[in-house]
Motif scaffolding. Structure first.
Motif, PDB file in Angstrom:
ATOM      1  N   LEU A  26     -45.342 -39.232-114.802  1.00 22.01           N
ATOM      2  CA  LEU A  26     -44.139 -38.732-114.132  1.00 22.01           C
ATOM      3  C   LEU A  26     -44.132 -39.128-112.654  1.00 22.01           C
ATOM      4  CD1 LEU A  26     -43.978 -35.203-115.777  1.00 22.01           C
ATOM      5  CD2 LEU A  26     -42.432 -37.131-116.193  1.00 22.01           C
ATOM      6  N   LEU A  27     -45.307 -39.089-112.026  1.00 21.80           N
ATOM      7  CA  LEU A  27     -45.389 -39.453-110.607  1.00 21.80           C
ATOM      8  C   LEU A  27     -45.127 -40.939-110.382  1.00 21.80           C
ATOM      9  CD1 LEU A  27     -48.455 -37.549-109.137  1.00 21.80           C
ATOM     10  CD2 LEU A  27     -46.130 -37.544-108.251  1.00 21.80           C
ATOM     11  N   SER A  28     -45.552 -41.764-111.331  1.00 19.90           N
ATOM     12  CA  SER A  28     -45.487 -43.205-111.078  1.00 19.90           C
ATOM     13  C   SER A  28     -44.196 -43.845-111.571  1.00 19.90           C
ATOM     14  CB  SER A  28     -46.697 -43.917-111.696  1.00 19.90           C
ATOM     15  OG  SER A  28     -46.692 -43.784-113.102  1.00 19.90           O
ATOM     16  N   GLN A  29     -43.468 -43.206-112.464  1.00 15.74           N
ATOM     17  CA  GLN A  29     -42.293 -43.881-113.032  1.00 15.74           C
ATOM     18  C   GLN A  29     -40.955 -43.400-112.476  1.00 15.74           C
ATOM     19  OE1 GLN A  29     -42.880 -46.556-115.210  1.00 15.74           O
ATOM     20  NE2 GLN A  29     -44.965 -46.116-114.593  1.00 15.74           N
ATOM     21  N   THR A  30     -40.947 -42.287-111.762  1.00 15.42           N
ATOM     22  CA  THR A  30     -39.663 -41.828-111.240  1.00 15.42           C
ATOM     23  C   THR A  30     -39.397 -42.494-109.897  1.00 15.42           C
ATOM     24  OG1 THR A  30     -40.844 -39.941-110.339  1.00 15.42           O
ATOM     25  CG2 THR A  30     -39.617 -39.574-112.367  1.00 15.42           C
ATOM     26  N   LYS A  31     -38.150 -42.852-109.675  1.00 14.91           N
ATOM     27  CA  LYS A  31     -37.815 -43.672-108.516  1.00 14.91           C
ATOM     28  C   LYS A  31     -38.116 -42.982-107.188  1.00 14.91           C
ATOM     29  CE  LYS A  31     -34.120 -46.565-106.737  1.00 14.91           C
ATOM     30  NZ  LYS A  31     -33.200 -45.887-105.847  1.00 14.91           N
ATOM     31  N   ASN A  32     -37.748 -41.737-107.071  1.00 14.95           N
ATOM     32  CA  ASN A  32     -37.925 -41.055-105.797  1.00 14.95           C
ATOM     33  C   ASN A  32     -39.054 -40.041-105.799  1.00 14.95           C
ATOM     34  OD1 ASN A  32     -35.947 -42.371-104.349  1.00 14.95           O
ATOM     35  ND2 ASN A  32     -34.344 -41.050-105.159  1.00 14.95           N
ATOM     36  N   GLY A  33     -39.950 -40.168-106.750  1.00 15.80           N
ATOM     37  CA  GLY A  33     -41.035 -39.202-106.803  1.00 15.80           C
ATOM     38  C   GLY A  33     -40.562 -37.925-107.470  1.00 15.80           C
ATOM     39  N   ILE A  34     -41.452 -36.984-107.535  1.00 15.45           N
ATOM     40  CA  ILE A  34     -41.134 -35.729-108.212  1.00 15.45           C
ATOM     41  C   ILE A  34     -41.818 -34.613-107.444  1.00 15.45           C
ATOM     42  CG2 ILE A  34     -43.039 -36.156-109.851  1.00 15.45           C
ATOM     43  CD1 ILE A  34     -41.393 -34.700-111.966  1.00 15.45           C
ATOM     44  N   SER A  35     -41.114 -33.524-107.215  1.00 16.92           N
ATOM     45  CA  SER A  35     -41.703 -32.435-106.436  1.00 16.92           C
ATOM     46  C   SER A  35     -42.713 -31.686-107.298  1.00 16.92           C
ATOM     47  CB  SER A  35     -40.613 -31.471-105.974  1.00 16.92           C
ATOM     48  OG  SER A  35     -40.104 -30.753-107.087  1.00 16.92           O
ATOM     49  N   ALA A  36     -43.594 -30.950-106.645  1.00 18.52           N
ATOM     50  CA  ALA A  36     -44.597 -30.169-107.382  1.00 18.52           C
ATOM     51  C   ALA A  36     -43.903 -29.164-108.299  1.00 18.52           C
ATOM     52  CB  ALA A  36     -45.530 -29.462-106.393  1.00 18.52           C
ATOM     53  N   LEU A  37     -42.786 -28.640-107.832  1.00 23.40           N
ATOM     54  CA  LEU A  37     -42.040 -27.652-108.625  1.00 23.40           C
ATOM     55  C   LEU A  37     -41.525 -28.276-109.923  1.00 23.40           C
ATOM     56  CD1 LEU A  37     -41.050 -24.667-108.073  1.00 23.40           C
ATOM     57  CD2 LEU A  37     -38.841 -25.703-107.504  1.00 23.40           C
ATOM     58  N   GLN A  38     -40.900 -29.439-109.795  1.00 20.73           N
ATOM     59  CA  GLN A  38     -40.388 -30.138-110.981  1.00 20.73           C
ATOM     60  C   GLN A  38     -41.526 -30.526-111.914  1.00 20.73           C
ATOM     61  OE1 GLN A  38     -38.446 -33.170-108.568  1.00 20.73           O
ATOM     62  NE2 GLN A  38     -36.607 -32.891-109.791  1.00 20.73           N
ATOM     63  N   LEU A  39     -42.616 -30.996-111.296  1.00 17.90           N
ATOM     64  CA  LEU A  39     -43.775 -31.415-112.084  1.00 17.90           C
ATOM     65  C   LEU A  39     -44.311 -30.237-112.892  1.00 17.90           C
ATOM     66  CD1 LEU A  39     -45.497 -34.019-112.421  1.00 17.90           C
ATOM     67  CD2 LEU A  39     -47.011 -33.114-110.661  1.00 17.90           C
ATOM     68  N   GLY A  40     -44.405 -29.085-112.249  1.00 22.44           N
ATOM     69  CA  GLY A  40     -44.879 -27.878-112.923  1.00 22.44           C
ATOM     70  C   GLY A  40     -43.993 -27.517-114.107  1.00 22.44           C
ATOM     71  N   ARG A  41     -42.692 -27.636-113.925  1.00 24.05           N
ATOM     72  CA  ARG A  41     -41.766 -27.318-115.018  1.00 24.05           C
ATOM     73  C   ARG A  41     -41.941 -28.271-116.178  1.00 24.05           C
ATOM     74  NH1 ARG A  41     -36.636 -26.444-111.205  1.00 24.05           N
ATOM     75  NH2 ARG A  41     -37.144 -24.347-110.496  1.00 24.05           N
ATOM     76  N   GLN A  42     -42.064 -29.565-115.850  1.00 21.26           N
ATOM     77  CA  GLN A  42     -42.208 -30.557-116.912  1.00 21.26           C
ATOM     78  C   GLN A  42     -43.521 -30.394-117.684  1.00 21.26           C
ATOM     79  OE1 GLN A  42     -40.090 -33.106-117.738  1.00 21.26           O
ATOM     80  NE2 GLN A  42     -38.553 -32.778-116.165  1.00 21.26           N
ATOM     81  N   LEU A  43     -44.566 -29.972-116.960  1.00 23.18           N
ATOM     82  CA  LEU A  43     -45.888 -29.888-117.586  1.00 23.18           C
ATOM     83  C   LEU A  43     -46.198 -28.486-118.099  1.00 23.18           C
ATOM     84  CD1 LEU A  43     -47.915 -31.929-114.924  1.00 23.18           C
ATOM     85  CD2 LEU A  43     -47.111 -32.734-117.133  1.00 23.18           C
ATOM     86  N   GLY A  44     -45.326 -27.527-117.795  1.00 24.32           N
ATOM     87  CA  GLY A  44     -45.579 -26.151-118.213  1.00 24.32           C
ATOM     88  C   GLY A  44     -46.724 -25.507-117.438  1.00 24.32           C
ATOM     89  N   LEU A  45     -46.810 -25.830-116.137  1.00 22.64           N
ATOM     90  CA  LEU A  45     -47.890 -25.271-115.306  1.00 22.64           C
ATOM     91  C   LEU A  45     -47.293 -24.339-114.261  1.00 22.64           C
ATOM     92  CD1 LEU A  45     -49.845 -28.565-114.561  1.00 22.64           C
ATOM     93  CD2 LEU A  45     -50.380 -26.857-116.311  1.00 22.64           C
ATOM     94  N   ASP A  46     -48.109 -23.393-113.776  1.00 29.02           N
ATOM     95  CA  ASP A  46     -47.608 -22.559-112.695  1.00 29.02           C
ATOM     96  C   ASP A  46     -47.557 -23.383-111.407  1.00 29.02           C
ATOM     97  OD1 ASP A  46     -50.041 -22.078-110.914  1.00 29.02           O
ATOM     98  OD2 ASP A  46     -50.830 -21.482-112.864  1.00 29.02           O
TER      99      ASP A  46
END
Ligand SMILES: [Zn+2]
Length: 319
Positions: free
Chosen positions: A102-122
């Protein structure tokens, strides 16, 4: 809704239209825990594992801890994760891989919040995971220097003046140097985005010593501090401008200004506030923009060679 398609065909942008690594392909190659462990094993020990005590190449895997290998001869145990960025993680290796994807393929990066949602992490776990990966990116890029023709510009990030230069001297913003190596054909090759301790000659001298090759030809807008590049044996080519918008349109600094604009848009769109680590992420992605598909294996390589980063050290490094 009206279509935003241009009326006439636009030339295709080499970066924008490359295929990258599709999610389907990612899941096919790295969709399961054993696949990810296998990929990590090969990244870390491309020539196979041999015992650090007796040299034997015969191992078995502990049934209780799948990431630990035990030497068949001397029983020494070697961890797949210890000594890498993944040391002591409680997350499945597959979660780290999905985060790297997710970090390497999205054009503008991804916030920690979005990353957490996608991965199911707090939020805290997602934040730590993201910053550990960004630290690996940063270490990887630190090894490279810019050479040949280089454009360098000063800018501020943060504060309420996203226009940049007019805020020169402002106190509640983060001063940074944007540098781009440009090819003979005038195309950007590689960029460096550095948070610096102000725009003084001694600061630029130190920065140049770490980031530029001797003999580089450095184009700047002529701000006095940039003479500092001469201490590294670079040729300084200042341009005199009236500042403001006209300065931004100088052909000699086209790429630094383009990149700076992208950084600011990327930070505005993805993050709520500015942190130095995000520059590392942007820089890493920019420098590898022609090969999106290879970005995941490269990030994996950066992660297995990066030193472990315990939480207190990570927190202290995020200013
Ligand atoms: Zn052994």
């Amino acid at each position: 809704m009206a279509s935003k398609e241009p009326a006439s065909p636009m030339p295709k942008n080499r970066v924008q239209f490359q295929k990258g690594l599709s999610l389907a392909r990612f899941l096919q190659d790295y969709g399961t825990e054993p696949q990810c462990e296998q990929a990590l094993f090969h990244a870390r020990w491309p020539d196979g594992l041999s015992c650090t005590r007796c040299g034997s190449a015969r191992f078995c895997r502990l049934s209780t801890r799948r990431t630990t290998f035990q030497c068949n001869r001397c029983k020494r145990q070697i961890s797949l994760l210890a000594g890498t960025l993944f040391q002591a993680t409680k997350l499945p290796v597959a979660t780290w891989f999905l985060a790297m994807y997710l970090l390497s393929q999205t054009k503008n990066g991804i916030s920690a919040l979005q990353l957490g949602r996608q991965l199911g992490l707090d939020d805290n776990t997602a934040w730590l995971l993201k910053h550990k990966l960004m630290q690996a990116m940063r270490e990887r890029d630190r090894a490279y220097r810019l050479g040949g023709t280089v454009q360098v510009d000063d800018a501020y990030l943060g504060g309420e003046n996203p226009g940049g230069k007019r805020g020169r001297g402002s106190e509640n913003k983060t001063p940074m140097l944007v540098a781009v190596q440009v090819s003979d054909g005038g195309q950007p090759v590689r960029a460096k985005l550095s948070v610096v301790d102000g725009f003084r000659k001694d600061v630029v001298e130190q920065w140049a010593g770490q980031n530029l090759e001797r003999g580089s030809v450095v184009h700047t807008d002529g701000l006095g501090c940039f003479r500092g590049v001469e201490a590294t044996g670079c040729e300084h080519k200042p341009r005199v401008t009236g500042g403001g918008k006209a300065g931004c349109e100088m052909p000699g600094l086209l790429w630094v200004n383009t990149i700076l604009g992208n950084v600011k848009r990327s930070l505005d769109g993805t993050y709520h506030h500015f942190e130095a680590h995000y520059l590392a992420e942007f820089q890493y992605r920019f420098n590898r923009r022609y090969d999106l598909a290879a970005m995941l294996p490269r990030l994996l390589q950066a992660a297995v060679t990066a030193l472990p980063l315990p939480r207190p050290i990570l927190l202290s490094s995020v200013a």
